[in-house]
Enzyme design. Sequence first.
Site, PDB file in Angstrom:
ATOM      1  N   ARG A 195       0.799  -1.220   0.000  1.00  0.00           N
ATOM      2  CA  ARG A 195       0.000   0.000   0.000  1.00  0.00           C
ATOM      3  C   ARG A 195       0.837   1.277   0.000  1.00  0.00           C
ATOM      4  O   ARG A 195       0.514   2.230  -0.697  1.00  0.00           O
ATOM      5  CB  ARG A 195      -0.904   0.002   1.236  1.00  0.00           C
ATOM      6  CG  ARG A 195      -1.945  -1.075   1.132  1.00  0.00           C
ATOM      7  CD  ARG A 195      -2.731  -1.210   2.405  1.00  0.00           C
ATOM      8  NE  ARG A 195      -3.784  -2.195   2.199  1.00  0.00           N
ATOM      9  CZ  ARG A 195      -4.617  -2.589   3.129  1.00  0.00           C
ATOM     10  NH1 ARG A 195      -4.534  -2.092   4.347  1.00  0.00           N
ATOM     11  NH2 ARG A 195      -5.547  -3.474   2.864  1.00  0.00           N
ATOM     12  N   GLU A 240      -5.430  -2.563  16.805  1.00  0.00           N
ATOM     13  CA  GLU A 240      -4.776  -1.406  16.183  1.00  0.00           C
ATOM     14  C   GLU A 240      -4.259  -0.421  17.231  1.00  0.00           C
ATOM     15  O   GLU A 240      -3.365   0.382  16.948  1.00  0.00           O
ATOM     16  CB  GLU A 240      -5.759  -0.697  15.228  1.00  0.00           C
ATOM     17  CG  GLU A 240      -5.092   0.325  14.329  1.00  0.00           C
ATOM     18  CD  GLU A 240      -6.072   1.013  13.368  1.00  0.00           C
ATOM     19  OE1 GLU A 240      -7.206   0.527  13.237  1.00  0.00           O
ATOM     20  OE2 GLU A 240      -5.682   2.015  12.756  1.00  0.00           O
TER      21      GLU A 240
END
Lengths: 215, 244, 639
Positions: free
Chosen positions: C331, C426
Amino acid sequence: MSKVLYSSISQKFIMALAGLFLITFLPVHLGINLLLLNSDPEPFNRAAKFMSDFPVIKIMEIVLFAAIMIHIIYGILLQIQNWIARPVRYKKSNRSETAPFSRFMIWTGGIIFIFLIIHFFNFYFIKLGLVEGDPYNFYDVAWQLFTNPLINIIYWVSFILLGFHLYHAFHSAFQTIGLNHRIWTPLIKGVAFIYAVIIPAGFSLIPLYIWIVSS
Amino acid sequence: MKITLDIWRQKSRNEKGRFVRYELEEVSPEMSFLEMLDLLNTNLIKRGEDPVAFDHDCREGICGTCGMYVNGHPHGPVKSITTCHLSMREFKDGDTITVEPFRARSFPVIKDLVIDRMSLEHIQVAGGFISVKTGSAPEANTIPVPKKNADEAFDAASCIGCGACVAACKNASAMLFLSAKVSQMALLPHGKPEAKQRAREMVAAMDDMGFGRCSNTGACEAKCPKNIKITNIARLNREYYKAY
Amino acid sequence: MTKLNSKIPEGPLTEKWSRYRRDVRLVNAANKKKLDIIVVGTGLAGAGASSALGELGYNVKNFCFQDSPRRAHSVAAQGGINAAKNYMNDGDSIYRLFLDMIKGGDYRAREANVYRAAEVSNAVIDHYTAQGVPFARDYGGTLDNRSFGGVQVSRTFYARGQTGQQCLLGAYSALNRQIKAGKVKMFPRREMLELVIVDGKARGIITRNLETGELERHSAHAVVLATGGYGTIYYLSTLAVNSNASAAWIAHKKGALFANPSFVQIHPTSVPQLNEYQAKLTLMSESLRNDGRIWVPAKKGDERLPGDIPDEERDYFLERRYPAFGNLVPRDVASRAAKERCDAGYGVGKTGLAVYLDFRDAINKQGKKAIEDKYGNLFEMYQVISGFNPYETPMMIYPAGHYTMGGLWVDYELMTTIPGLYAIGEANFSDHGANRLGACSLMQAAGDGYFILPNTISNYLADDIKRGKIATDTPEFDEAERSVKERIERLLAIEGTQTVTSFHKRLGRLMWDLCGMSRNEEDLKKALSLVREMEEEFWKDVTVPGSADQFNQELEKAGRVADFFELARLMIEDAMHRNESCGAHFREEKQTAEGEAMRDDKNFAYVAAWEYAGKGVPEKLHKEMLSFEEVEVKERSYK
């Protein structure tokens, strides 16, 4: 076990079964009525006598009344619960997505019930001796009754509403008892439509015919 | 474009609500409906008024948080989308838009357009699960699932729990929501052992929460942003009968 | 400074986790009943941990700010979840997954944690499948896999474009089971506003009931933060609008070190911004890059419709620059390449801030039906948002803030530097280094929640079995509640002229421009002073309507934005100090002649963990040196 009897799905199931039973009764009633179109009163009166004297039919009559009562009571019960479920109404509400006749079931049902009472005064109560008339010659009773245009209009309107009621009732009952199928459901809807047209049309035909012939 | 909004304002659970009319001049057709409300709120805050409370989160149609009754439709007049995906392209200059909360006895209003959907939570807690202890699951491929069933289970599982089905239903029934949950697990072999108990307890929970009774009107299916089908309701009915 | 003890078990990499579990102290069933655990957040990590801890017998209190735990932002993950099952027989293994993650993270992650994440990945898939998560299947009834960016095997399990929602519903169902069993008490519409520390240990939190505004005290023997990332610092991001950094930031201010804050992943394929009022950017799954080809016109300012531009006048820049991986580069690489083209003036669309993602060739080759089967719902979503039909005209995409690799520093046991405070999913920094590979976030969050934390937390709680309930009527709770109240009152008292959102927008824009996809020292210095100024302005001129004792969304936002200002400064500080390009962190000063990132392993092979030193005082840097015993540290090349 008591829970199951009061649950929403069970109530609907019972109502649907009662409704389906009533749906099977209507063609029988219509079949006999069609004999009224015969100029000879004998076959109709014989059939009517059979219907009131034959023991099995007598039992079925009780079942029929029970089904009507259950259907009505549960229908009202469910409707009240539904009204309570939304205490504050929408200001602007678009119901175009709601199946057309499903919206008025309580009202079409209510009018059919009123019709039923009128109908009982016209015929059934004669048999019970509550209303004056010849219980062994319903043929003449009918032929006399349907010369009255007001009565005819009441009957016709009721039959149209019955058709509305039946159309939703027929396929909705299948959904409630759990039958919904990729292929069968559209077919059931088709049959429901045909049924909802033919039965009321058949019933309406008789007063119309009598009225035309006698005037 | 110029938009007139007729919005339900209600201070808190116990206070009475009413509709208030707002004019909004600088709406662009590229805005989403919620961005239009953001703009309204910016204006209200600047005028020292209380902004309109509305629930929203992901703004991409998946979290199920947003939901309001726009011009007579849950999530607005466009099919298969949530309110956050409703675009102002759908409206014309000069339109008046009525905005109401999803209304049901089981969805009390918290403030303005924000509702309390705990009733849906209670249904889920009652049995919307497969009892498998963490770490005790068999190897994932041990139990094959026919692709058709897996796909159908997925279709049911795509319910986002927004409550539009309840809002759309003239009876305020939660049958589509419940049926999606029951169907998903009924279609998978993993869910079979508890199927009976699940159907019984989830239906009982739904009834306790004061939702209306399904009369097969199909409005829920037509307004579901995730296209959940009422075939699931028939399946739920079957699952329920089987449970007794 | 002994603060950074990562507690990595001895022994070879492949045996560390089993050795740890062999030696870890346990709490017996009778004692678990006496222990309370607070879990904040109900995503894959939070709901997973709550249900697993509830099953074990602990008393769990689970909090979320949403109206239902099923709305946590894990719900929006689209593409998939990785596991090293090797169902495709294409050479995958736990070791290969570990290797891909280490390399994908540009050698800035801790080996032992990453290996463990790969190790538990298979159990995660087994567990979700058993919970009834309808993953895609083959005709034979077995599970299907697809490939994802940055790797050469197919190991991604998926449920159409809704993998996150399906996994979350699985986690939510297990949570519900524990709620029904009475082992988890759920507190929706609650926001954590303070961490309570008693005798140096995390012992509770102060929450605000978002409906009534009431402040509530909750105590426990341990506190677990599963509160997600802070990507909304950019205002426009692929995150949910209400996602925020506050819980993690509060913990940081109470002593938990914050690691690698500048490592923020910018996702290459999001729908570009359409108007200035936009509140969020919608992600288009990375899986689209399996069949879509990314290009811009070869000629600057080419205003022809995309369909009218012939192939030889198109620049398929990813295929050109990275022939080995083409459109499937990780990404960070894909995002930067798109930004490079747009900055150079080749961008498309109204703003010039977009590139094409074209399915023309795939549709010609595989047929429209095949493409519809794979991406139908994504195409529909694109059309709903943009008004264009991607079957006929290429999608327009642009990078957007997406995932934060940085987060609270945790040791091997997932405990922060505050004893008894854990961070999972996260919210911690642990497994993705400087860049996360696609489909690894669900994997890590679920692994942390289901299989790692429940195994490590007993090691800490074993000391607490005789403590009994933690009282909430203590000076520590009084003080914590007072400070929350004070801050709320302060925000309400400003009564300025600018809305909270306007500040958030400005901060986001500033961070995006100066501390976003690529950074340089000059910009960062400028950013730091601008953030300071803006923060001052915020505390002088923001307006928060309403009162504290009611449902007040502006007040919620105000607190979050106030925290973002502080976090922004740390992000910039961290980006400034890391004078190398690695993963998502690209320093313009450190690039090759061809514009590729230049990592500096000699000086920066460490985790930067920052310690809060008080208001207005620069944060103190601690370094956890990264040593790679198993893998050879190489230049990350996708050419």
